[in-house]
Motif scaffolding. Structure first.
Motif, short mmCIF file in Angstrom:
data_model
loop_
_atom_site.label_atom_id
_atom_site.label_comp_id
_atom_site.label_asym_id
_atom_site.label_seq_id
_atom_site.Cartn_x
_atom_site.Cartn_y
_atom_site.Cartn_z
N ALA A 65 -4.98 -3.45 26.64
CA ALA A 65 -4.47 -4.26 27.74
C ALA A 65 -4.04 -5.63 27.23
N TYR A 77 -6.59 -10.87 33.10
CA TYR A 77 -6.05 -9.50 33.10
C TYR A 77 -5.88 -9.04 34.54
N GLU A 78 -4.93 -8.12 34.74
CA GLU A 78 -4.81 -7.48 36.05
C GLU A 78 -4.89 -5.99 35.86
N LEU A 79 -5.73 -5.38 36.67
CA LEU A 79 -5.88 -3.92 36.62
C LEU A 79 -5.71 -3.40 38.03
N THR A 80 -4.96 -2.32 38.17
CA THR A 80 -4.85 -1.69 39.47
C THR A 80 -5.48 -0.31 39.39
N TYR A 99 -7.55 3.24 36.02
CA TYR A 99 -7.23 1.81 35.95
C TYR A 99 -5.87 1.73 35.29
N GLY A 100 -4.92 1.11 36.00
CA GLY A 100 -3.56 1.12 35.49
C GLY A 100 -2.93 2.49 35.57
N GLY A 105 -8.76 4.20 31.18
CA GLY A 105 -8.01 2.98 31.43
C GLY A 105 -7.69 2.29 30.11
N PRO A 106 -6.87 1.25 30.17
CA PRO A 106 -6.54 0.52 28.94
C PRO A 106 -7.81 -0.06 28.31
N ILE A 108 -9.80 -2.97 26.81
CA ILE A 108 -9.75 -4.43 26.83
C ILE A 108 -10.44 -4.92 25.57
N VAL A 118 -10.85 -10.43 35.14
CA VAL A 118 -10.13 -9.20 35.46
C VAL A 118 -9.94 -9.15 36.96
N LEU A 120 -9.00 -6.96 39.86
CA LEU A 120 -8.87 -5.54 40.17
C LEU A 120 -8.23 -5.39 41.54
#
Ligand code: C2O
Ligand code: CU
Length: 494
Positions: A65, A77-80, A99-100, A105-106, A108, A118, A120
């Motif tokens: 990320a 950081y931004e995680l969706t 995540y993402g 997920g990515p 970190i 972060v 979320l």
């Protein structure tokens, strides 16, 4: 931003699967009890999908990320969290929650002492909670299981990371639903680095490989299977011991292969499975350099590594011991048949290697049990709960409002953990050290752990010390079906 508790049984556990739309499991299958204890054991779910030959799929490396911005000592950081299609099994589409939008997920990669924020955003259509497993985190960012992020909402988690370099991971922690939500894919690696570790000549870059290991099962169309709890009698009970998949995934790929040079590799092993414990072995030499809480004091040659759900181990494997063209299997000695395989390394080239594993890695302070101010008991067992059967700590199901202990900030304490059947026990906030197993003093240099596996009918004493943050946290079983069936307790650091 969402805060505060929701009523515990706003949605009953039996509704989980309807909400998820995961593939339903028709029959309860084998009897779920151990003959010896009558206590439920983990149950294998059998896939209907065509499964690939082992080692046919290349090992994916999750993307690292990138911070959306960095300011001073802070990285943002931004995680969706969202549903997405993924090709986990060749030729089939699987809907994952990621995540993402990815599973895992990515990764970190953060730095000790740099504040990592972060944000979320929840696009899952269901509440979620984010927890940094192994993180030394203030309570409002630790992902207390009722601190829900509602669908459509977002929340900022602040990780000061005043802690040693370590292999951590992040995952969903929603009360009663962690099992199905992690199964769907809400997990990723979180690597903390620091100056001490960087100064060591350990393998790095492409030769520092995160391996997030978990088991899953698939319906014929590629849908992830998870036991249906649709009120069919016996199904929920049959799987309350834990859900085992028959496909072993590494970084989301079934029994993958990684091409390696004849050089040293650092493998960051993380058991992200709901209920499966592994005994990992290459059949050759491995050197353990780290545990849940970071580097060991000195390297430890091992033949195999046992990892219960939630546990991590950093090992170095020197592939120069093999010839070009050789294959090195990473096997699971605790599994049978296909579940005895994990992945394979294909040694395919010579390359120069200036890495080394120094004889001294770090300093590990020993927590002195003689200075403990109190000894507390925690008993992990099955028992009756809300008119059915559940998993209990000290005879009680999880109640977010009741504090099972109030340790004093900075005090050394001994926590005595006792099990009926196997339970990987995880404490939030700080790492601990194992003192004894069934009364036998643990030998060797101390190491920092955040998860310890109790085997059947064991007593494990750990020495703890909670630092820096007052507030409420949890300890729980990291068999996620046990956790969802209430094997969790809150404590407050005062
Ligand atoms: Cu890995 Cu409380 O969780
Ligand atoms: Cu358990």
């Amino acid at each position: 931003m969402t805060r505060g508790a929701q009523p515990r049984h706003a949605v009953g556990r039996r509704d989980v699967l309807r909400l998820f739309g995961l593939g339903a499991v028709a029959a309860a299958g084998a009897q779920g009890c151990s003959l010896l204890t009558g206590t439920p054991q983990p149950q294998l779910l059998t896939s209907a999908a065509p499964l690939p030959r082992p080692y046919a799929v290349p090992l994916p490396i999750p993307e690292v990320a990138r911070p959306v911005r960095s300011a001073g000592e802070v990285d943002f950081y931004e995680l969706t969290g969202r549903a997405a299609e993924a090709e986990l099994l060749p030729g089939l589409r699987t809907t994952v929650w990621g995540y993402g939008g990815t599973f895992p997920g990515p990764t970190i990669r953060a730095r000790s002492g740099r504040r990592t924020v972060v944000k979320l955003t929840n696009r899952l259509g269901e509440p979620t909670v984010l927890h940094l497993h192994g993180g030394h985190t203030p309570p409002e960012s630790d992902g207390f299981p009722t601190d829900l992020v509602a669908p459509g909402a977002s929340r900022e988690y602040v990780f000061p990371l005043e802690q040693r370099a370590a292999t951590l991971w992040y995952h969903d922690h929603r009360m009663d639903y962690t099992g199905p939500q992690v199964w769907r894919g809400l997990a990723g690696m979180f690597l903390v680095g620091d100056a001490e570790e960087e100064a060591l000549p350990l393998p790095s870059g492409e030769r520092d490989v995160p391996l997030l290991i978990c088991d899953r099962s698939f319906a014929a169309d590629g849908t992830l299977l998870y036991p249906a709890l649709e009120g069919r009698p016996g199904v929920r009970e049959a799987y309350m011991g834990g859900v085992l998949g028959d496909v072993i995934l590494v970084n989301g790929a079934p029994w993958p292969e990684l091409r390696v040079a004849r050089a040293r590799y650092r493998l960051r092993l993380c058991n992200a499975s709901n209920a499966r414990a592994y005994e990992l072995s290459t059949g050759g030499a491995m050197v353990q350099i780290g545990s849940d809480g970071g580097l060991l004091a000195s390297p430890k040659p091992v033949r195999q590594i046992r990892l219960a759900p939630g546990e991590r181990a950093d090992v170095v494997v020197d592939f120069s011991a093999y010839r070009v063209g050789q294959h090195v299997e990473l096997r699971n000695l605790a599994g049978e048949g296909a579940q005895a395989r994990v992945m394979r390394f294909a040694v395919d080239r010579d390359e120069s290697d200036d890495s080394a594993v120094p004889a001294r890695l770090s300093t590990v302070e020993a927590l002195d049990p003689a200075r403990a101010t109190v000894t507390r008991d925690f008993e992990f067992s099955s028992g009756s709960m809300h008119g059915g059967t559940g998993w209990l700590i000290n005879g009680r199901p999880f109640d977010a409002a009741r504090m099972e202990a109030r340790p004093k900030l900075g005090d050394i304490e001994i926590w005595r953990l006792t099990s009926d059947v196997a339970h990987p026990v995880h404490l939030h906030l700080d790492q601990f050290q194992v003192l004894s197993v069934n009364g036998e003093r643990r030998q060797g240099a101390p190491e920092w752990k955040d998860t310890v596996e109790l085997r059947d009918a064991q007593t494990v004493e750990i020495v703890t010390r909670f630092t820096d943050y007052r507030g409420r946290y949890v300890l729980h079983c990291h068999n996620l079906e046990h956790e969802d069936m209430a094997m969790m307790a809150a404590f407050e650091v005062v």
